[in-house]
Scaffold this active site. Structure first.
Site, PDB file in Angstrom:
ATOM      1  N   HIS A 261      -5.552   2.539  -5.514  1.00  0.00           N
ATOM      2  CA  HIS A 261      -4.754   3.577  -4.849  1.00  0.00           C
ATOM      3  C   HIS A 261      -5.645   4.384  -3.885  1.00  0.00           C
ATOM      4  CE1 HIS A 261      -0.912   6.170  -5.408  1.00  0.00           C
ATOM      5  NE2 HIS A 261      -1.403   6.343  -4.187  1.00  0.00           N
TER       6      HIS A 261
ATOM      7  N   CYS B  68       0.867  -1.194   0.000  1.00  0.00           N
ATOM      8  CA  CYS B  68       0.000   0.000   0.000  1.00  0.00           C
ATOM      9  C   CYS B  68       0.898   1.238   0.000  1.00  0.00           C
ATOM     10  CB  CYS B  68      -0.919   0.000   1.218  1.00  0.00           C
ATOM     11  SG  CYS B  68      -2.132  -1.325   1.175  1.00  0.00           S
ATOM     12  N   ALA B  69       2.108   1.107  -0.581  1.00  0.00           N
ATOM     13  CA  ALA B  69       3.042   2.242  -0.603  1.00  0.00           C
ATOM     14  C   ALA B  69       3.177   2.773  -2.028  1.00  0.00           C
ATOM     15  CB  ALA B  69       4.385   1.835  -0.025  1.00  0.00           C
ATOM     16  N   ARG B  70       4.004   2.138  -2.840  1.00  0.00           N
ATOM     17  CA  ARG B  70       4.166   2.561  -4.238  1.00  0.00           C
ATOM     18  C   ARG B  70       4.377   1.327  -5.097  1.00  0.00           C
ATOM     19  NH1 ARG B  70       2.194   6.658  -3.444  1.00  0.00           N
ATOM     20  NH2 ARG B  70       2.877   8.783  -3.924  1.00  0.00           N
TER      21      ARG B  70
ATOM     22  N   GLU C 166      -0.379   2.509 -13.239  1.00  0.00           N
ATOM     23  CA  GLU C 166      -1.747   2.755 -12.757  1.00  0.00           C
ATOM     24  C   GLU C 166      -2.532   3.558 -13.796  1.00  0.00           C
ATOM     25  OE1 GLU C 166      -1.509   4.512  -8.845  1.00  0.00           O
ATOM     26  OE2 GLU C 166      -0.433   2.786  -8.049  1.00  0.00           O
TER      27      GLU C 166
HETATM   28  N1  NAD Z   1      -1.368   4.156  -0.956  1.00  0.00           N
HETATM   29  C1  NAD Z   1      -1.432   5.446  -0.694  1.00  0.00           C
HETATM   30  O1  NAD Z   1      -2.405   6.109  -1.038  1.00  0.00           O
HETATM   31  C2  NAD Z   1      -0.333   6.110   0.071  1.00  0.00           C
HETATM   32  C3  NAD Z   1      -0.634   7.149   0.954  1.00  0.00           C
HETATM   33  C4  NAD Z   1       0.399   7.765   1.662  1.00  0.00           C
HETATM   34  C5  NAD Z   1       1.706   7.346   1.455  1.00  0.00           C
HETATM   35  N2  NAD Z   1       1.968   6.362   0.573  1.00  0.00           N
HETATM   36  C6  NAD Z   1       3.330   5.882   0.365  1.00  0.00           C
HETATM   37  O2  NAD Z   1       3.752   5.154   1.525  1.00  0.00           O
HETATM   38  C7  NAD Z   1       5.166   5.184   1.631  1.00  0.00           C
HETATM   39  C8  NAD Z   1       5.617   5.461   3.055  1.00  0.00           C
HETATM   40  O3  NAD Z   1       5.116   6.706   3.498  1.00  0.00           O
HETATM   41  P1  NAD Z   1       5.561   7.329   4.900  1.00  0.00           P
HETATM   42  O4  NAD Z   1       4.767   8.572   5.050  1.00  0.00           O
HETATM   43  O5  NAD Z   1       5.535   6.284   5.954  1.00  0.00           O
HETATM   44  O6  NAD Z   1       7.067   7.713   4.540  1.00  0.00           O
HETATM   45  P2  NAD Z   1       8.285   7.895   5.546  1.00  0.00           P
HETATM   46  O7  NAD Z   1       9.296   8.679   4.813  1.00  0.00           O
HETATM   47  O8  NAD Z   1       7.794   8.394   6.866  1.00  0.00           O
HETATM   48  O9  NAD Z   1       8.817   6.406   5.765  1.00  0.00           O
HETATM   49  C9  NAD Z   1       9.574   5.694   4.819  1.00  0.00           C
HETATM   50  C10 NAD Z   1      10.527   4.790   5.597  1.00  0.00           C
HETATM   51  O10 NAD Z   1      11.206   3.958   4.680  1.00  0.00           O
HETATM   52  C11 NAD Z   1      12.531   3.773   5.186  1.00  0.00           C
HETATM   53  N3  NAD Z   1      13.441   3.324   4.149  1.00  0.00           N
HETATM   54  C12 NAD Z   1      14.132   4.082   3.255  1.00  0.00           C
HETATM   55  N4  NAD Z   1      14.913   3.276   2.500  1.00  0.00           N
HETATM   56  C13 NAD Z   1      14.699   2.011   2.934  1.00  0.00           C
HETATM   57  C14 NAD Z   1      15.222   0.744   2.546  1.00  0.00           C
HETATM   58  N5  NAD Z   1      16.128   0.645   1.558  1.00  0.00           N
HETATM   59  N6  NAD Z   1      14.791  -0.367   3.186  1.00  0.00           N
HETATM   60  C15 NAD Z   1      13.874  -0.269   4.190  1.00  0.00           C
HETATM   61  N7  NAD Z   1      13.362   0.915   4.618  1.00  0.00           N
HETATM   62  C16 NAD Z   1      13.762   2.039   3.983  1.00  0.00           C
HETATM   63  C17 NAD Z   1      12.917   5.143   5.729  1.00  0.00           C
HETATM   64  O11 NAD Z   1      13.972   5.025   6.667  1.00  0.00           O
HETATM   65  C18 NAD Z   1      11.621   5.583   6.379  1.00  0.00           C
HETATM   66  O12 NAD Z   1      11.597   5.236   7.756  1.00  0.00           O
HETATM   67  C19 NAD Z   1       5.606   6.221   0.601  1.00  0.00           C
HETATM   68  O13 NAD Z   1       6.031   5.531  -0.556  1.00  0.00           O
HETATM   69  C20 NAD Z   1       4.357   7.004   0.292  1.00  0.00           C
HETATM   70  O14 NAD Z   1       4.368   7.625  -0.948  1.00  0.00           O
HETATM   71  C21 NAD Z   1       0.973   5.717  -0.114  1.00  0.00           C
HETATM   72  O1  3PG Z   2       1.497  10.015  -1.758  1.00  0.00           O
HETATM   73  C1  3PG Z   2       0.356  10.087  -1.299  1.00  0.00           C
HETATM   74  O2  3PG Z   2       0.003  10.967  -0.487  1.00  0.00           O
HETATM   75  C2  3PG Z   2      -0.634   9.033  -1.645  1.00  0.00           C
HETATM   76  O3  3PG Z   2      -0.146   8.161  -2.598  1.00  0.00           O
HETATM   77  C3  3PG Z   2      -2.015   9.572  -1.962  1.00  0.00           C
HETATM   78  O4  3PG Z   2      -2.171  10.063  -3.278  1.00  0.00           O
HETATM   79  P1  3PG Z   2      -3.601  10.711  -3.726  1.00  0.00           P
HETATM   80  O5  3PG Z   2      -3.643  12.096  -3.181  1.00  0.00           O
HETATM   81  O6  3PG Z   2      -3.615  10.689  -5.203  1.00  0.00           O
HETATM   82  O7  3PG Z   2      -4.687   9.865  -3.143  1.00  0.00           O
END
Ligand code: NAD
Ligand code: 3PG
Length: 524
Positions: free
Chosen positions: A276, A227-229, A258
């Site tokens: 997403h 649920c990250a990227r 996507e």
């Molecule tokens: N699905 C969605 O709609 C959605 C919503 C919000 C965020 N995201 C995604 O979720 C992810 C995480 O967001 P976050 O706010 O927790 O970010 P964050 O920056 O707080 O956390 C990322 C973590 O990954 C760690 N990291 C970096 N390189 C690494 C590696 N090689 N191995 C293991 N860990 C490593 C970092 O140390 C950090 O603690 C991002 O990719 C963000 O874009 C997705």
């Molecule tokens: O990086 C983010 O904040 C999430 O992937 C959410 O993206 P969205 O605003 O398109 O829902």
């Protein structure tokens, strides 16, 4: 009148202060729908759908600020924004809880087959035995990437009676202790977890961190979540292990492309998917829209913004003087980060000579941003580097010294991490450029650019020859090479530069030699 374009769907409640401002005209339309008026807008608010490209910056000639109502700014060309003098801001923590909750919902749905069962009941089937699930209680949950979202997932998993395994090379002991988890190696996580979820940024190191080979190390019957990227779990590797039955199921909110049209993953009954939706809650959307609204209002009022990605903070005159040290510091931070792949607690910077008379706090932030840039998802710059370091439990300090080491100017950075420290010294020579002149106790002299290899070794006959042979056997051409040692027959170092990046097999091969203590590949 100030004109603001809101190009993606956003919470109206969050936008209200902008809508209420008498001197601001808010237009809620897609970029393509206002093609002929793009030059009018002072501010642009987006989510991930609008692609903010160089071409768009060229058309939006009056644009001053882009607000991203969310975390990822991968849809915004930050370099182009900076080039066009446009400030970019985001809302880094407004959707953390929603994404953590979505991941949890996906996990429960995956192990209890809820989406599949839902479809059958609605098709008038009543097949209870087909959907026998698995409890979360007592299972080991492996969390790869322990930042904001990873941390929130751990809190929830603990309440569900799960054991938590964490892999995050940059997690500090303090933060791990505070949340009550212990950091393990990736291999330990892979071999012991029943369920694995990824929460890293999508960067070079994390692209395909779960792939055909690493998934093969997991327990048979493992469940995987992303649920990250898209791309953090390599889709081809996942398909391989779904086909051979090693992976019991996967839950995916994000995809390499996507929307995932014709994606083979959609054909598996044991793969559940959402489009997403991690950040798609009323609360997260209100949070992120309200955060960017407030920031944009502050900015338009000439007040400072707090979550800027690229805000320039210096006058042009001062920036010109600082520029050489700014670039040197950024590279030094990046080198140190690549040489210290362990949790770091402290970064201490010391200035000597003419550089000490400049605005060193800006140079310190540049060094920190170079250091942090390789570790976090969001774009780090001089504006947000201090805040991010603090958030990650990394303290930093700067000191002006009256030492005279013989250089006209000298920057020294000392980094203190888990069982490891590292010192790097650099100077800028007018009309000649940046030089790295010291690593730990060694004197050296090289230009920090391109693809480098830093080797610590014993000062013995044949070591340099062996390195040369391994590189030659791989058809790798050495562009430049420097060596340094403290005493005859003692510890020594080499710094080699190449025209292309080196692959990991080559560095592992070199590291296996007895007389070679460590090998670090650095890409600048
Ligand atoms: N699905 C969605 O709609 C959605 C919503 C919000 C965020 N995201 C995604 O979720 C992810 C995480 O967001 P976050 O706010 O927790 O970010 P964050 O920056 O707080 O956390 C990322 C973590 O990954 C760690 N990291 C970096 N390189 C690494 C590696 N090689 N191995 C293991 N860990 C490593 C970092 O140390 C950090 O603690 C991002 O990719 C963000 O874009 C997705
Ligand atoms: O990086 C983010 O904040 C999430 O992937 C959410 O993206 P969205 O605003 O398109 O829902």
């Amino acid at each position: 009148m100030i004109h603001v374009l809101v190009s993606d769907s956003m919470s109206s409640e969050g936008l209200q202060p902008l809508l209420d401002a008498a001197h601001i005209n808010v237009v809620q339309k897609k970029v393509e729908e206002v093609d002929h008026e793009l030059h009018l807008f002072d501010a642009l608010l987006v989510r991930s759908a609008t692609k903010v490209t160089e071409e768009l910056f060229e058309k939006m000639t009056n644009l001053k600020i882009v607000g991203r109502a969310g975390v990822g700014v991968d849809n915004i060309d930050i370099e182009a924004a900076t080039k066009h003098g446009v400030v970019v801001i985001n809302a880094p923590n407004g959707n953390t809880i929603s994404t953590a909750e979505h991941t949890f919902a996906m996990m429960a749905s995956l192990l209890r087959h809820i989406p599949q069962a839902n479809v059958t009941v609605k098709s008038n089937e009543w097949n209870r035995s087909a959907f026998v699930g698995t409890e979360l209680y007592g299972k080991s949950l492996g969390i790869i990437g322990f930042g904001r979202i990873g941390g929130e997932i751990a809190k929830r998993a603990r309440v569900f009676g799960m054991n938590i395994l964490v892999f995050d090379p940059f997690l500090t002991k303090d933060r791990a202790e505070k949340i009550g988890v212990s950091n393990c190696t990736l291999d330990e996580l892979l071999t012991n977890a029943d369920i694995i979820t990824v929460h890293t940024p999508l960067i070079k190191e994390t692209r395909g961190i779960l792939n055909k080979e690493t998934i093969a190390k997991t327990k048979k019957g493992v469940y995987l979540l992303n649920c990250a990227r898209g791309g953090i779990i390599d889709e081809a590797g996942l398909i391989h292990h779904l086909e051979n039955g090693h992976v019991a199921g996967a839950a995916l909110d994000v995809f390499e492309v996507e929307p995932p049209v014709n994606n083979k993953l959609l054909k598996f009954d044991n793969v559940i998917v959402t489009p997403h939706l991690g950040a798609s809650t009323k609360e997260a959307q209100l949070n992120v829209a309200a955060q960017v609204t407030q920031e944009v209002l502050n900015f338009l009022d000439g007040k400072p913004v707090t979550s800027s990605i690229n805000l320039p903070t210096l006058t042009k005159e001062l920036f010109d003087k600082i520029q050489p040290f700014y670039h040197l510091a950024k590279k030094m931070g990046n080198i140190v980060s690549q040489c210290m792949k362990v949790p770091v607690q402290e970064v201490a910077i010391q200035y000597e000579g003419s550089v000490a008379e400049l605005e060193t706090s800006f140079i310190t932030k540049a060094l920190l941003s170079g250091f942090l840039g390789a570790r976090v998802d969001i774009t780090v710059n001089e504006v947000n580097a201090g805040m991010i370091a603090k958030e990650r439990g990394i303290s930093f300090s700067e000191k002006i010294t009256s030492n005279n080491s013989g250089y006209e100017n000298l920057l020294e950075v000392k980094v203190f991490g888990d069982n490891q420290n590292f010192v790097l010294r650099g100077t800028h020579v007018p009309h000649y450029g940046e030089r790295i002149v010291g690593i730990n106790d060694f004197n050296i002299d090289f230009y920090p650019t391109g693809h480098l290899l830093y080797i610590q070794h014993q000062d013995k006959p044949g070591v340099i020859g062996r390195v040369g042979k391994v590189l030659g056997d791989h058809e790798v051409n050495i562009a430049t090479m420097q060596v340094g040692r403290k005493e005859k027959g003692g510890e020594a170092i080499m710094m080699l530069a190449f025209d292309r990046p080196l692959d990991d097999t080559l560095t592992s091969q070199l590291a296996a030699y007895d007389d070679i203590v460590s090998v670090k590949s650095i890409d600048l």
